[in-house]
Design a protein around this motif. Structure first.
Motif, mmCIF file in Angstrom:
data_model
loop_
_atom_site.group_PDB
_atom_site.id
_atom_site.type_symbol
_atom_site.label_atom_id
_atom_site.label_comp_id
_atom_site.label_asym_id
_atom_site.label_seq_id
_atom_site.Cartn_x
_atom_site.Cartn_y
_atom_site.Cartn_z
ATOM 1 N N VAL A 679 0.710 -1.114 0.433
ATOM 2 C CA VAL A 679 0.020 -0.247 -0.167
ATOM 3 C C VAL A 679 1.307 1.588 -0.324
ATOM 4 O O VAL A 679 1.813 1.211 1.047
ATOM 5 C CB VAL A 679 -1.054 -0.151 0.650
ATOM 6 C CG1 VAL A 679 -2.185 -1.130 0.795
ATOM 7 C CG2 VAL A 679 -0.102 -0.434 2.529
ATOM 8 N N LEU A 680 0.385 1.714 -0.503
ATOM 9 C CA LEU A 680 1.271 3.192 -0.391
ATOM 10 C C LEU A 680 1.060 4.062 0.187
ATOM 11 O O LEU A 680 0.359 4.242 0.413
ATOM 12 C CB LEU A 680 0.694 5.051 -2.276
ATOM 13 C CG LEU A 680 0.847 5.369 -2.126
ATOM 14 C CD1 LEU A 680 2.613 5.212 -3.566
ATOM 15 C CD2 LEU A 680 0.643 6.496 -2.988
ATOM 16 N N GLY A 681 2.006 4.391 0.652
ATOM 17 C CA GLY A 681 2.511 5.559 2.218
ATOM 18 C C GLY A 681 2.257 4.469 3.273
ATOM 19 O O GLY A 681 2.736 4.634 5.112
ATOM 20 N N GLY A 682 2.999 3.230 3.072
ATOM 21 C CA GLY A 682 2.950 2.010 3.717
ATOM 22 C C GLY A 682 4.164 1.863 4.867
ATOM 23 O O GLY A 682 5.143 2.288 4.192
ATOM 24 N N ALA A 683 4.665 0.635 4.949
ATOM 25 C CA ALA A 683 5.793 0.463 6.043
ATOM 26 C C ALA A 683 7.297 0.326 4.576
ATOM 27 O O ALA A 683 8.179 0.270 4.840
ATOM 28 C CB ALA A 683 5.871 -0.903 6.034
ATOM 29 N N PHE A 684 6.276 -0.114 3.341
ATOM 30 C CA PHE A 684 7.305 -0.490 2.355
ATOM 31 C C PHE A 684 7.597 0.650 1.140
ATOM 32 O O PHE A 684 8.256 0.714 -0.060
ATOM 33 C CB PHE A 684 7.097 -1.853 1.774
ATOM 34 C CG PHE A 684 7.104 -2.765 2.198
ATOM 35 C CD1 PHE A 684 8.074 -2.836 2.863
ATOM 36 C CD2 PHE A 684 5.271 -2.854 2.645
ATOM 37 C CE1 PHE A 684 8.115 -4.317 4.214
ATOM 38 C CE2 PHE A 684 5.682 -4.821 3.880
ATOM 39 C CZ PHE A 684 7.151 -4.634 4.689
#
Length: 789
Positions: A679-684
């Motif tokens: 997901v955009l803005g997540g941990a990755f």
């Protein structure tokens, strides 16, 4: 600290030399620094004209200079007052807390008698109840000789440590002055310019806003020059503040590199973690009757503290092993060692939050501190969270139903006041509910809060605090007595959490203004009230001003005006935009002419799958694919698995634990193949480093804009009124920042080659393209043949 002399604040001296016994947080949380200042101001207003406030006092003892400001002195009465603010029942205050307060008053009394030649002085502890405004005064008369003996005894306990600290500071500054850049090849392209900007900001005591591309080594490029500035600017501490665990790990790695290239470097580096990570006994309360690591904490602290100075790094594993060997709490040991660290690596909240440990220590002890704020594009949203508060009436109701006595009565009054707030909202023009999302949730804006709600919150917090401070055997009723059918019992830990919620909500009501919203959201399981910060500048600006210098750096700080205004940066803030060391020939950028808007997502799945498959066939390797939600991610992943079962894939999941995140990243091995969905803005989406062919491309299937819903629309309207550009401030700028961060995972070194697919037609718009990195090539806006860089 000057050559040959060690200066110590009165409070710091007493906390070091006069604390003993158990760690005990039952008479907490203590008021914030702002609340304490307001309480002191109230006492000052009540005193006569002859009452001298903030009286500076100082004296020497061997190599020590002890100084501070006594809260107040009435020369006519011969009374020196030490003012303390509190909540709850003062009779429940632990004796060791009172003993520490007397120690401070006695040291101030000794300094006053010495300075003015007094034979004796009346000392008074003035306790101000923040809830009621009532004062309790406890006074004693002391002769100068006994006060001087007490002062010298405390100083003598501290002297050996002070001499050790003087030697450490001299060795540290000499080593840092001679420190060389840790990488044999020297600075990377762009890294020197960044380092020089940080050094100049530290030299001038300025705030620096530095946009620098991913992959140039921003962490060491900012830490090294600030360490070099420490001896020249007499900096006491450097704080490296990060938004996520990976950023903290990078900072610790940079320090480890310095130690590796300069063995024996006398640089104490402390890793601060949150209580949920650092607590060994999350099921226990923080006092000696509940947790064995709190029992006798201050009695065993000196040995643990002395053992710590022999360690080269105070990272979490090292500190945990040392703490358990000495049978003390690792989490609270780290807070004690923050007083003696040279570099502190921790989360943003350790400086910017209302109860920030580092900020409080800096204010108490007069530190000159240099701040490094990593991935500073995150600070706006994180600061909003720090200065927002939520109250769940369902949690409040469960505690009320099980409570008895004063706790039950105060929670009932609070519940009635909340009902009145909701009825007033029902009757207000435009006070109706709006659908918040597709799950049946509703939202409404509430009228600005009034004093009745604040009073009810403060009364409830006082009752719960008093209950928690009372030993179980002495309680007239227990909050665990009467759970309803099928309802879990409310524990002491639950009540402690409720107390924090009540106090946080009260604080946000106290400072409510046009920077915030007061609203209510409702789901099937109930509603919750929120004081929602929109503009964190009123809170962040004073924290930046409290530092000697601050460098906020990130790859995505465009437009800088967005961060300047929302964070309240000083008018003389210096801006630098470091040119990328990367070449446009390293990256291919494609824009797909499709829509990823919510209403078009089903239609977008097929074209997205086709594009991913085509790129993978053309250049097999590792890719990251970013989406706006877990649902969208899973639908595309399922469609790709059905169409192309030969393409390996793995997906981020909701609430992914740290070990699962590590396994996700471990799939990106050199020479491997497959698609990682995230997901955009997540941990990755940021803070991860996959150089070379560990990652050859990224797909971003969203413009990153926050969801259009009633909450975000109210934020937009508030920002529109505040700055006149609500849509860009609420939606566009935060969204595109996430996109650029995610795409920035692809090119990490000058040798990398890769491709980015921006899967939304809006990326072709001029106002969006203007926010993309300058070094990127012009995007190819077509479905034509893919080209490799």
């Amino acid at each position: 600290m000057s050559a040959g002399r060690y200066t110590v604040a009165v409070r710091a001296l007493c906390e070091f030399a006069a604390k003993a016994g158990d760690l005990d947080l039952r008479f907490t949380p203590s008021p914030t620094a702002e609340e304490g200042q307001a309480g002191h101001a109230l006492v000052r207003q009540r005193r006569g004209a002859g009452w001298q406030a903030e009286l500076p006092l100082q004296a020497d003892h061997h190599e020590l200079t002890v100084r501070g400001r006594a809260d107040g002195f009435d020369a006519a009465r011969g009374r020196l007052e030490e003012v303390k603010t509190f909540r709850g029942d003062l009779a429940r205050q632990p004796e060791r807390h009172r003993a520490l307060h007397w120690a401070q008053a006695q040291v101030y009394g000794a300094l006053l008698c010495r300075e003015r030649g007094l034979a004796s002085v009346e000392l008074a502890l003035v306790y101000l109840d923040l809830g009621s405004g009532r004062e309790t005064v406890i006074a004693e008369r002391h002769d100068a000789a006994s006060l001087q003996a007490r002062f010298e005894a405390l100083c003598d306990r501290f002297l050996a440590w002070a001499r050790q600290e003087l030697a450490h500071r001299q060795a540290r500054d000499e080593a840092l002055a001679a420190l060389a850049f840790p990488h044999p090849g020297g600075f990377r392209r762009g890294q020197r310019e960044l380092a020089e900007s940080v050094f100049r900001a530290a030299r001038g005591g300025r705030t620096l806003l530095a946009q620098a591309p991913t992959g140039i080594g921003k962490t060491v490029g900012t830490l090294f020059p600030l360490l070099k500035a420490m001896p020249h600017q007499s900096l006491d501490r450097v704080a490296v503040l990060t938004a996520r665990t990976p950023g903290r790990a990078l900072a610790l790695q940079a320090v480890a590199t310095l130690h590796a290239t300069r063995p024996g470097l006398p640089l104490r580096t402390l890793e601060l973690v949150g209580r949920d990570t650092g607590c060994e006994r999350p099921d226990a309360a923080c006092h000696g009757e509940s947790c064995p690591l709190a029992r006798g904490f201050y009695d065993r602290l000196p040995a643990a503290r002395q053992a710590a100075v022999a360690l080269p790094m105070w990272d979490r594993p090292s500190l945990r092993a040392l703490a358990l060997a000495h049978e003390v709490c690792p989490y609270h040991l780290s807070h004690e060692l923050a007083r003696w660290a040279d570099v502190v690596v921790g989360d943003y909240h350790h400086w910017f939050d209302g109860h920030a440990l580092l900020h409080a220590l800096a204010q108490q002890q007069g530190w000159r501190i240099g701040l490094l704020v990593d991935e500073a594009h995150n600070l706006v949203e994180r600061a909003r969270g720090m200065y927002s508060a939520m109250l769940d009436p369902a949690t409040l109701g469960a505690a009320r139903r099980q409570a008895t006595g004063p706790v039950r009565r105060s929670l009932s009054r609070l519940a009635a006041t909340l009902k009145a707030v909701q009825r007033a909202a029902d009757a207000a023009p435009g006070g109706g509910w709006a659908e918040a999302d597709g799950s049946g949730g509703c939202y409404r804006l509430l009228p600005p809060p009034d004093g009745a709600l604040l009073q009810a919150l403060q009364a409830a917090a006082g009752a719960v605090s008093e209950h928690l401070a009372t030993p179980p055997a002495e309680r007239s009723g227990t909050a665990e007595a009467r759970p309803g059918p099928g309802e879990p019992a409310v524990t002491e830990a639950d009540l402690q959490a409720l107390l924090f919620d009540l106090l946080a909500f009260a604080r946000r009501l106290e400072d409510f203004g046009d920077h915030a919203l007061f609203d209510e959201t409702a789901q099937r399981q109930g509603s919750r009230l929120t004081v929602r910060n929109v503009v964190p500048a009123p809170f962040v600006a004073p924290r930046l001003a409290a530092a000697h210098s601050a460098t906020l750096f990130s790859a995505t700080l465009a437009p800088t005006d967005y961060h300047r205004r929302l964070l309240g940066l000083p008018a003389d803030t210096v801006e630098v935009d470091i040119a990328s060391p990367f070449d446009a020939a390293q990256l291919a950028v494609h824009v797909a002419p499709l829509s990823t808007r919510w209403q078009h997502r089903s239609a977008s799945i097929g074209p997205i799958v086709s594009r991913i498959a085509a790129q993978y066939d053309r250049q097999p390797g590792h890719y990251l694919a970013f989406f706006s939600s877990f649902d969208y991610l899973q639908r595309v992943a399922d469609a790709l698995a059905e169409a192309r079962p030969d393409v390996p894939q793995w997906c981020q999941s909701r609430g992914m634990p740290e070990d699962a995140r590590e396994r996700f990243l471990a799939r990106f091995v050199p020479g491997g193949r497959g698609i990682g969905f995230a997901v955009l803005g997540g941990a990755f989406g940021e803070g991860i480093d996959l150089p070379g062919d560990r990652l050859v491309g990224a797909f971003v299937a969203t413009l990153g804009l926050p969801q259009v819903n009633p909450v975000n629309e109210q934020i937009r309207l508030r920002l529109q009124a505040w700055c006149g550009d609500g849509f860009r401030y609420a939606y566009l700028y935060p969204g595109v920042q996430k996109v650029v961060q995610a795409a920035g995972r692809v090119i990490r070194t000058p040798q990398d080659r890769g491709v980015v697919h921006l899967l939304d037609e809006r990326f072709a718009r001029g106002e969006v393209r203007a926010l993309l990195p300058r070094w990127w090539p012009a995007p190819a806006v077509a479905d034509g043949a893919l080209r490799s860089p």
